[in-house]
Design a protein around this motif. Structure first.
Motif, short mmCIF file in Angstrom:
data_model
loop_
_atom_site.label_atom_id
_atom_site.label_comp_id
_atom_site.label_asym_id
_atom_site.label_seq_id
_atom_site.Cartn_x
_atom_site.Cartn_y
_atom_site.Cartn_z
N ARG A 139 0.83 -1.21 0.00
CA ARG A 139 0.00 0.00 0.00
C ARG A 139 0.86 1.26 0.00
O ARG A 139 0.62 2.19 -0.77
N GLU A 140 1.87 1.29 0.87
CA GLU A 140 2.75 2.46 0.94
C GLU A 140 3.47 2.69 -0.39
O GLU A 140 3.54 3.82 -0.88
N LEU A 141 4.02 1.62 -0.95
CA LEU A 141 4.74 1.73 -2.22
C LEU A 141 3.82 2.16 -3.35
O LEU A 141 4.20 2.97 -4.20
N ALA A 142 2.61 1.60 -3.39
CA ALA A 142 1.65 1.95 -4.44
C ALA A 142 1.29 3.43 -4.38
O ALA A 142 1.24 4.10 -5.42
N ILE A 143 1.08 3.94 -3.17
CA ILE A 143 0.76 5.37 -3.02
C ILE A 143 1.95 6.21 -3.46
O ILE A 143 1.81 7.17 -4.22
N GLU A 144 3.14 5.84 -3.00
CA GLU A 144 4.36 6.58 -3.35
C GLU A 144 4.60 6.60 -4.86
O GLU A 144 4.96 7.63 -5.42
N ALA A 145 4.36 5.45 -5.51
CA ALA A 145 4.62 5.34 -6.94
C ALA A 145 3.45 5.82 -7.78
O ALA A 145 3.59 6.03 -9.00
N GLY A 146 2.28 5.97 -7.17
CA GLY A 146 1.10 6.40 -7.91
C GLY A 146 0.54 5.32 -8.80
O GLY A 146 0.10 5.59 -9.91
N VAL A 147 0.60 4.07 -8.32
CA VAL A 147 0.09 2.94 -9.10
C VAL A 147 -0.95 2.17 -8.30
O VAL A 147 -1.07 2.34 -7.08
N ASN A 148 -1.68 1.31 -8.97
CA ASN A 148 -2.66 0.45 -8.33
C ASN A 148 -1.93 -0.55 -7.41
O ASN A 148 -0.90 -1.11 -7.80
N PRO A 149 -2.44 -0.78 -6.21
CA PRO A 149 -1.80 -1.74 -5.31
C PRO A 149 -1.65 -3.14 -5.93
O PRO A 149 -0.68 -3.84 -5.64
N ASN A 150 -2.59 -3.53 -6.79
CA ASN A 150 -2.47 -4.85 -7.45
C ASN A 150 -1.25 -4.91 -8.36
O ASN A 150 -0.60 -5.95 -8.47
#
Length: 123
Positions: free
Chosen positions: A38-49
């Motif tokens: 979740r943290e990485l997805a938010i940071e990268a601006g991508v879907n968590p999947n």
């Protein structure tokens, strides 16, 4: 981490490449903790999947390990950093040589052109 994506390659593959570069360069070392999906997805601006798929593939390749209670970390594989460096280096050289051949340089001319460029290169 700075995340930049292009449209030429699937995002999960670009995420994988990002982590491989971080490991190869020594920015991520064996045992280093990886933030949550979740943290990485938010940071990268991508879907968590998408992030989950990339991290799962890195686990499958043996570069990351997952512990139920403490999340993911960089795998403690002897020589993994050097293997990644060699793999990335070989891919970069292959791309360089293929492109030089496409524009009409021979292998020898390509090597010579690179040597000249490297001698004049300033960081």
């Amino acid at each position: 981490m700075k995340w930049e994506f292009n449209d030429d390659t699937p995002i999960y593959l670009q995420i994988m490449e990002h982590f491989k570069l971080e490991i190869a360069s020594g920015n991520l070392k064996a045992g280093d903790k990886i933030p949550s999906v979740r943290e990485l997805a938010i940071e990268a601006g991508v879907n968590p999947n998408t992030m989950q798929k990339a991290l799962s593939e890195l686990e499958r390749e043996g570069l990351l390990v997952s512990q139920r209670t403490s999340g993911r970390s960089v795998a403690d594989r002897a020589g993994a950093s050097e293997l990644l460096k060699n793999d990335i280096s070989n891919r970069l050289m292959e791309d360089f040589l293929k492109n030089m051949l496409k524009i009409g340089y021979s292998k020898e001319q390509s090597v010579e052109a690179f040597k000249e460029y490297a001698e004049s290169y300033k960081e």
